[in-house]
Design a protein around this motif. Structure first.
Motif, PDB file in Angstrom:
ATOM      1  N   UNK A 178       1.215  -1.481  -0.079  1.00  0.00           N
ATOM      2  CA  UNK A 178       0.077   0.270  -0.134  1.00  0.00           C
ATOM      3  C   UNK A 178       1.035   1.253  -0.184  1.00  0.00           C
ATOM      4  N   UNK A 179       0.573   2.759  -0.932  1.00  0.00           N
ATOM      5  CA  UNK A 179       1.292   3.725  -0.327  1.00  0.00           C
ATOM      6  C   UNK A 179       1.378   3.832   0.704  1.00  0.00           C
ATOM      7  N   UNK A 180       0.581   3.497   2.381  1.00  0.00           N
ATOM      8  CA  UNK A 180       0.691   3.824   2.851  1.00  0.00           C
ATOM      9  C   UNK A 180       1.818   3.845   3.719  1.00  0.00           C
ATOM     10  N   UNK A 181       2.866   2.903   3.146  1.00  0.00           N
ATOM     11  CA  UNK A 181       4.117   2.481   3.461  1.00  0.00           C
ATOM     12  C   UNK A 181       4.937   2.965   3.002  1.00  0.00           C
ATOM     13  N   UNK A 182       4.302   3.879   2.560  1.00  0.00           N
ATOM     14  CA  UNK A 182       5.799   4.877   2.088  1.00  0.00           C
ATOM     15  C   UNK A 182       5.700   6.459   2.251  1.00  0.00           C
ATOM     16  N   UNK A 183       4.202   6.892   2.376  1.00  0.00           N
ATOM     17  CA  UNK A 183       4.151   8.052   2.861  1.00  0.00           C
ATOM     18  C   UNK A 183       4.154   8.224   4.354  1.00  0.00           C
ATOM     19  N   UNK A 207      -5.541 -16.008  -1.797  1.00  0.00           N
ATOM     20  CA  UNK A 207      -5.883 -14.870  -2.089  1.00  0.00           C
ATOM     21  C   UNK A 207      -6.145 -14.747  -3.446  1.00  0.00           C
ATOM     22  N   UNK A 208      -7.508 -14.080  -3.843  1.00  0.00           N
ATOM     23  CA  UNK A 208      -7.660 -13.688  -5.018  1.00  0.00           C
ATOM     24  C   UNK A 208      -6.810 -12.360  -5.662  1.00  0.00           C
ATOM     25  N   UNK A 209      -5.820 -12.034  -6.290  1.00  0.00           N
ATOM     26  CA  UNK A 209      -5.185 -10.413  -6.551  1.00  0.00           C
ATOM     27  C   UNK A 209      -5.882 -10.195  -7.609  1.00  0.00           C
ATOM     28  N   UNK A 210      -6.900  -9.401  -7.465  1.00  0.00           N
ATOM     29  CA  UNK A 210      -7.911  -8.465  -8.825  1.00  0.00           C
ATOM     30  C   UNK A 210      -6.735  -8.624  -9.929  1.00  0.00           C
ATOM     31  N   UNK A 211      -7.415  -8.126 -11.209  1.00  0.00           N
ATOM     32  CA  UNK A 211      -6.728  -8.267 -12.362  1.00  0.00           C
ATOM     33  C   UNK A 211      -6.862  -6.389 -12.266  1.00  0.00           C
ATOM     34  N   UNK A 241       0.360   8.673 -18.297  1.00  0.00           N
ATOM     35  CA  UNK A 241      -0.892   7.469 -17.466  1.00  0.00           C
ATOM     36  C   UNK A 241      -1.743   8.541 -16.765  1.00  0.00           C
ATOM     37  N   UNK A 242      -2.485   7.885 -16.133  1.00  0.00           N
ATOM     38  CA  UNK A 242      -3.431   7.799 -15.110  1.00  0.00           C
ATOM     39  C   UNK A 242      -3.400   7.208 -14.010  1.00  0.00           C
ATOM     40  N   UNK A 243      -2.536   7.832 -12.775  1.00  0.00           N
ATOM     41  CA  UNK A 243      -2.545   6.602 -11.569  1.00  0.00           C
ATOM     42  C   UNK A 243      -3.773   6.834 -11.022  1.00  0.00           C
ATOM     43  N   UNK A 244      -3.912   5.385 -10.641  1.00  0.00           N
ATOM     44  CA  UNK A 244      -5.038   5.243  -9.933  1.00  0.00           C
ATOM     45  C   UNK A 244      -4.465   4.319  -8.189  1.00  0.00           C
ATOM     46  N   UNK A 245      -5.588   4.393  -7.136  1.00  0.00           N
ATOM     47  CA  UNK A 245      -5.648   3.858  -6.003  1.00  0.00           C
ATOM     48  C   UNK A 245      -5.071   2.867  -6.389  1.00  0.00           C
ATOM     49  N   UNK A 246      -4.115   2.233  -5.567  1.00  0.00           N
ATOM     50  CA  UNK A 246      -3.966   0.671  -5.674  1.00  0.00           C
ATOM     51  C   UNK A 246      -3.029   0.411  -5.605  1.00  0.00           C
ATOM     52  N   UNK A 247      -2.045  -1.288  -4.643  1.00  0.00           N
ATOM     53  CA  UNK A 247      -0.757  -1.508  -3.978  1.00  0.00           C
ATOM     54  C   UNK A 247      -0.120  -1.524  -5.058  1.00  0.00           C
ATOM     55  N   UNK A 248       1.565  -0.720  -5.302  1.00  0.00           N
ATOM     56  CA  UNK A 248       1.715  -1.519  -5.976  1.00  0.00           C
ATOM     57  C   UNK A 248       2.544  -2.656  -5.903  1.00  0.00           C
ATOM     58  N   UNK A 268      10.603  -6.535 -10.459  1.00  0.00           N
ATOM     59  CA  UNK A 268      10.098  -5.926 -11.703  1.00  0.00           C
ATOM     60  C   UNK A 268       9.263  -4.596 -10.504  1.00  0.00           C
ATOM     61  N   UNK A 269       8.552  -3.818 -11.213  1.00  0.00           N
ATOM     62  CA  UNK A 269       7.447  -2.447 -10.058  1.00  0.00           C
ATOM     63  C   UNK A 269       6.839  -2.056 -11.140  1.00  0.00           C
ATOM     64  N   UNK A 270       5.317  -2.890 -10.472  1.00  0.00           N
ATOM     65  CA  UNK A 270       4.304  -2.412 -11.534  1.00  0.00           C
ATOM     66  C   UNK A 270       3.051  -0.986 -11.075  1.00  0.00           C
ATOM     67  N   UNK A 271       2.671  -0.246 -11.147  1.00  0.00           N
ATOM     68  CA  UNK A 271       2.275   0.997 -10.760  1.00  0.00           C
ATOM     69  C   UNK A 271       0.754   0.915 -11.265  1.00  0.00           C
ATOM     70  N   UNK A 272       0.034   0.863 -10.698  1.00  0.00           N
ATOM     71  CA  UNK A 272      -1.393   1.024 -11.208  1.00  0.00           C
ATOM     72  C   UNK A 272      -1.203   2.282 -11.871  1.00  0.00           C
ATOM     73  N   UNK A 273      -2.267   1.417 -13.140  1.00  0.00           N
ATOM     74  CA  UNK A 273      -3.388   3.021 -14.221  1.00  0.00           C
ATOM     75  C   UNK A 273      -4.362   2.607 -14.391  1.00  0.00           C
ATOM     76  N   UNK A 274      -4.493   3.853 -14.965  1.00  0.00           N
ATOM     77  CA  UNK A 274      -5.943   3.501 -16.313  1.00  0.00           C
ATOM     78  C   UNK A 274      -5.718   4.386 -17.130  1.00  0.00           C
TER      79      UNK A 274
END
Length: 295
Positions: A178-183, A207-211, A241-248, A268-274
């Motif tokens: 979660x972003x809160x870990x870093x913020x 755990x089912x990781x969402x798409x 891109x448009x960043x969206x809320x969600x864990x990195x 590999x680092x994946x940043x949630x986007x829309x």
């Protein structure tokens, strides 16, 4: 008896330092003249002064020096010194990490960041998760991953007897943070290993990781300067891109479990986007529906 100046010469401790050690109760003179306040030392105090000098060279705090000198047991004294040496090694590791990050930031022409836009389907994993302080993240990760490995091995071993094991893993281990870990320095962390039949054992559970849609890059080498790669990827996302809320999400393509050579690690680092509108990914391959070209 030795005058303070003579004692200073013999021990390589300044007169000012000897007075400070006296005031702190570390090295009390053998005698103090009541009329003049002159301090005198006994020759047998020289080894104690030398020990104090060596401990202070190692930045051992004065209270810890006092405990070491007061301990009559050599084993206890050694344990106190060893504990401080571990603290020094940890501080050195933090300093090296900061230096590595600074050197990378100061590179005049940093290499271009390779970013891939990727649609990741929902995935079933065996996971360990919890609320973690950022400073404790590495230790928590190591324990959680060890528990995951043990649970999957145990499930597969049991399956050999019952015919119902945990199934094969379907990819490298990963994590979601979660972003809160870093913020704010504390937040939800989850580490996982993909498997077709996740076990329930201890903290391990399915755990089912969402798409998710991700902007993905790869950090090469040790994690000392992974924050710089995070910053570069974040800047790319802001611009393209448009960043969206969600864990990195992180995927450990090559890590300590694979090789002891940090230079070979790949994270590999994946940043949630829309994204909107169909187009092509940065690599030139057709992108999934609903995505457009960066920039």
């Amino acid at each position: 008896m030795l005058a303070i100046g003579e004692f200073s010469t013999l021990t390589h401790l300044s007169v000012r330092t000897l007075r400070r050690y006296h005031d702190a109760g570390l090295l009390v003179p053998a005698a103090v003249d009541e009329a003049t306040g002159y301090r005198s030392y006994a020759p047998e105090q020289i080894p104690t002064a030398q020990v104090i000098h060596r401990l202070r060279e190692l930045d051992v705090p004065l209270p810890a020096v006092r405990r070491i000198l007061a301990s009559p047991d050599p084993t206890d004294r050694a344990a106190l010194v060893a504990a401080h040496l571990r603290d020094l090694e940890a501080e050195l590791a933090r300093t090296r990490a900061a230096v590595a990050s600074l050197r990378r930031l100061l590179e005049p022409t940093p290499p271009p960041l390779a970013v891939e836009l990727r649609a990741v389907p929902a995935t079933t994993v065996a996971a360990v998760e919890g609320e973690v302080a950022h400073d404790d993240l590495l230790a928590w990760y190591a324990g959680a991953m060890a528990e995951l490995d043990a649970a999957l091995r145990s499930g597969q071993d049991a399956g050999h007897d019952t015919g119902h094991d945990t199934g094969p893993t379907a990819g490298p281990p990963g994590g979601a943070f979660d972003n809160a870990l870093f913020e704010v320095g504390r937040g939800h962390a989850l580490v996982h290993r993909p498997t077709t039949r996740p076990p329930r054992r201890g903290r391990v559970h399915p755990v089912l990781l969402p798409a998710v849609e991700l902007a993905v890059t790869v950090h090469a080498g040790p994690h000392d300067d992974i924050d710089v790669t995070y910053g570069e990827l974040g800047a790319w996302v802001v611009a393209n891109a448009l960043a969206v809320a969600g864990p990195v999400r992180e995927t450990y393509l090559v890590g300590p479990r694979d090789t002891a050579e940090p230079a070979a690690w790949r994270t590999e680092i994946g940043w949630p986007v829309f994204r909107v509108a169909a187009s092509r990914t940065p690599s030139g391959r057709p992108g999934p529906a609903g995505w457009d070209a960066p920039g």
